[in-house]
Enzyme design. Structure first.
Site, PDB file in Angstrom:
ATOM      1  N   MET A  18       0.853  -1.197   0.000  1.00  0.00           N
ATOM      2  CA  MET A  18       0.000   0.000   0.000  1.00  0.00           C
ATOM      3  C   MET A  18       0.885   1.242   0.000  1.00  0.00           C
ATOM      4  O   MET A  18       1.995   1.219   0.539  1.00  0.00           O
ATOM      5  CB  MET A  18      -0.895   0.018   1.244  1.00  0.00           C
ATOM      6  CG  MET A  18      -2.139  -0.825   1.087  1.00  0.00           C
ATOM      7  SD  MET A  18      -3.144  -0.807   2.569  1.00  0.00           S
ATOM      8  CE  MET A  18      -3.889   0.806   2.448  1.00  0.00           C
ATOM      9  N   PHE A  19       0.401   2.302  -0.587  1.00  0.00           N
ATOM     10  CA  PHE A  19       1.066   3.618  -0.667  1.00  0.00           C
ATOM     11  C   PHE A  19       2.264   3.628  -1.623  1.00  0.00           C
ATOM     12  O   PHE A  19       3.041   4.578  -1.620  1.00  0.00           O
ATOM     13  CB  PHE A  19       1.543   4.119   0.712  1.00  0.00           C
ATOM     14  CG  PHE A  19       0.467   4.137   1.753  1.00  0.00           C
ATOM     15  CD1 PHE A  19      -0.517   5.111   1.734  1.00  0.00           C
ATOM     16  CD2 PHE A  19       0.435   3.182   2.760  1.00  0.00           C
ATOM     17  CE1 PHE A  19      -1.512   5.144   2.694  1.00  0.00           C
ATOM     18  CE2 PHE A  19      -0.563   3.201   3.726  1.00  0.00           C
ATOM     19  CZ  PHE A  19      -1.530   4.181   3.693  1.00  0.00           C
ATOM     20  N   SER A  20       2.437   2.574  -2.427  1.00  0.00           N
ATOM     21  CA  SER A  20       3.617   2.523  -3.297  1.00  0.00           C
ATOM     22  C   SER A  20       3.354   3.136  -4.668  1.00  0.00           C
ATOM     23  O   SER A  20       4.258   3.169  -5.505  1.00  0.00           O
ATOM     24  CB  SER A  20       4.103   1.078  -3.442  1.00  0.00           C
ATOM     25  OG  SER A  20       3.123   0.293  -4.102  1.00  0.00           O
ATOM     26  N   GLU A  90      -6.793  -3.229  -7.387  1.00  0.00           N
ATOM     27  CA  GLU A  90      -7.009  -4.095  -6.218  1.00  0.00           C
ATOM     28  C   GLU A  90      -7.370  -5.519  -6.632  1.00  0.00           C
ATOM     29  O   GLU A  90      -8.295  -6.128  -6.098  1.00  0.00           O
ATOM     30  CB  GLU A  90      -8.126  -3.510  -5.326  1.00  0.00           C
ATOM     31  CG  GLU A  90      -7.909  -2.069  -4.895  1.00  0.00           C
ATOM     32  CD  GLU A  90      -6.870  -1.887  -3.793  1.00  0.00           C
ATOM     33  OE1 GLU A  90      -6.215  -2.879  -3.399  1.00  0.00           O
ATOM     34  OE2 GLU A  90      -6.702  -0.742  -3.348  1.00  0.00           O
TER      35      GLU A  90
HETATM   36  P1  ADP Z   1      -1.239   2.347  -3.846  1.00  0.00           P
HETATM   37  O1  ADP Z   1      -2.265   2.169  -4.939  1.00  0.00           O
HETATM   38  O2  ADP Z   1       0.028   1.533  -4.082  1.00  0.00           O
HETATM   39  O3  ADP Z   1      -1.787   2.167  -2.454  1.00  0.00           O
HETATM   40  P2  ADP Z   1      -1.462   5.145  -4.480  1.00  0.00           P
HETATM   41  O4  ADP Z   1      -1.168   5.298  -5.934  1.00  0.00           O
HETATM   42  O5  ADP Z   1      -2.901   5.140  -4.055  1.00  0.00           O
HETATM   43  O6  ADP Z   1      -0.711   3.846  -3.918  1.00  0.00           O
HETATM   44  O7  ADP Z   1      -0.764   6.325  -3.635  1.00  0.00           O
HETATM   45  C1  ADP Z   1       0.586   6.707  -3.796  1.00  0.00           C
HETATM   46  C2  ADP Z   1       0.766   8.064  -3.099  1.00  0.00           C
HETATM   47  O8  ADP Z   1       0.586   7.886  -1.704  1.00  0.00           O
HETATM   48  C3  ADP Z   1       2.128   8.691  -3.216  1.00  0.00           C
HETATM   49  O9  ADP Z   1       2.295   9.422  -4.391  1.00  0.00           O
HETATM   50  C4  ADP Z   1       2.136   9.632  -2.004  1.00  0.00           C
HETATM   51  O10 ADP Z   1       1.505  10.849  -2.327  1.00  0.00           O
HETATM   52  C5  ADP Z   1       1.233   8.939  -1.002  1.00  0.00           C
HETATM   53  N1  ADP Z   1       1.908   8.308   0.140  1.00  0.00           N
HETATM   54  C6  ADP Z   1       1.420   8.244   1.398  1.00  0.00           C
HETATM   55  N2  ADP Z   1       2.218   7.533   2.214  1.00  0.00           N
HETATM   56  C7  ADP Z   1       3.271   7.129   1.486  1.00  0.00           C
HETATM   57  C8  ADP Z   1       4.455   6.334   1.759  1.00  0.00           C
HETATM   58  N3  ADP Z   1       4.701   5.841   2.955  1.00  0.00           N
HETATM   59  N4  ADP Z   1       5.307   6.113   0.740  1.00  0.00           N
HETATM   60  C9  ADP Z   1       5.059   6.615  -0.489  1.00  0.00           C
HETATM   61  N5  ADP Z   1       3.971   7.351  -0.803  1.00  0.00           N
HETATM   62  C10 ADP Z   1       3.075   7.610   0.158  1.00  0.00           C
END
Ligand code: ADP
Ligand code: ZN
Length: 198
Positions: A18-20, A90
């Site tokens: 998550m958050f990647s 997802e």
């Molecule tokens: P995912 O779909 O992998 O959960 P998203 O595309 O929804 O990721 O969100 C990525 C965004 O989340 C990044 O561009 C940044 O703005 C934010 N973010 C929040 N926490 C983090 C973190 N720990 N590392 C990297 N990005 C983060």
């Protein structure tokens, strides 16, 4: 994917914690397909309604419209035969049947772009992502930033007490952690602590 000519079927998988930036990357690729005037359809599991039912929304607030589906069969039934590019977010929540559906669609000449969590809150492979990675033509692994130490993070740390595989949520319930800072037992300890108090 810049080099395939004609309607060569193609499976792309974007995976990581998550958050990647998986949703951001998915949205970027699908927007480019729309700009190229390709017919795009986007799906996400109906259970992931943390922000919005009819859009994929990234943690950075990028969004793109999407159709909620409960499983792979429903995805296939909602598919317009003229669609050229299929986005799925997802994917770890759509079940094992997704793998055959995706291969069948690629064999029909569709480009499929899939995003999903590669591991769960205990660090175990999150099915059917391993199978999707195996059938993919192209794979991208994304990393987040570890909220403890700032290193590249490959894990999704659950911060709340629950032994359920699926607990939908984001900030406050999960954080990105590197290999060293990841504590898979934290969620379990929280459950035990809550039980001891009760
Ligand atoms: P995912 O779909 O992998 O959960 P998203 O595309 O929804 O990721 O969100 C990525 C965004 O989340 C990044 O561009 C940044 O703005 C934010 N973010 C929040 N926490 C983090 C973190 N720990 N590392 C990297 N990005 C983060
Ligand atoms: Zn760390």
């Amino acid at each position: 994917m810049n080099f395939a000519k004609g309607s060569l079927g193609w499976i792309e998988v974007v995976c990581g914690p998550m958050f990647s930036g998986k949703s951001e990357e998915l949205i970027r690729r699908l927007r480019r397909a729309e700009i190229a005037r390709q017919r795009v359809q986007i799906f996400k599991p109906a259970l992931d309604d943390r922000y919005c039912d009819d859009h994929i929304v990234s943690h950075s607030e990028l969004r793109i419209r999407s159709v909620p589906v409960k499983d792979a069969a429903q995805l296939e039934s909602r598919l317009d035969l003229r669609t050229e590019v299929i986005g799925i977010d997802e994917a770890q929540f759509l079940g094992a049947e997704l793998v055959d559906v995706v291969v069948r669609l690629a064999d029909l000449g569709k480009r499929i772009v899939i995003a999903g969590l590669d591991t769960d809150y205990l660090g175990r492979p999150f099915h059917p992502m391993p199978e999707l990675l195996a059938v993919a033509d192209e794979i991208t692994k994304t990393l987040a930033i570890c909220m403890q130490c700032g290193n590249p993070a490959k894990h999704t740390q659950r911060l709340v007490a629950s032994e359920d595989l699926i607990v939908v949520g984001a900030a406050g319930m999960y954080e990105a952690r590197c290999r060293r800072c990841f504590e898979p037992n934290l969620a379990k300890q929280e459950v035990e602590r809550a039980a001891a108090k009760a």
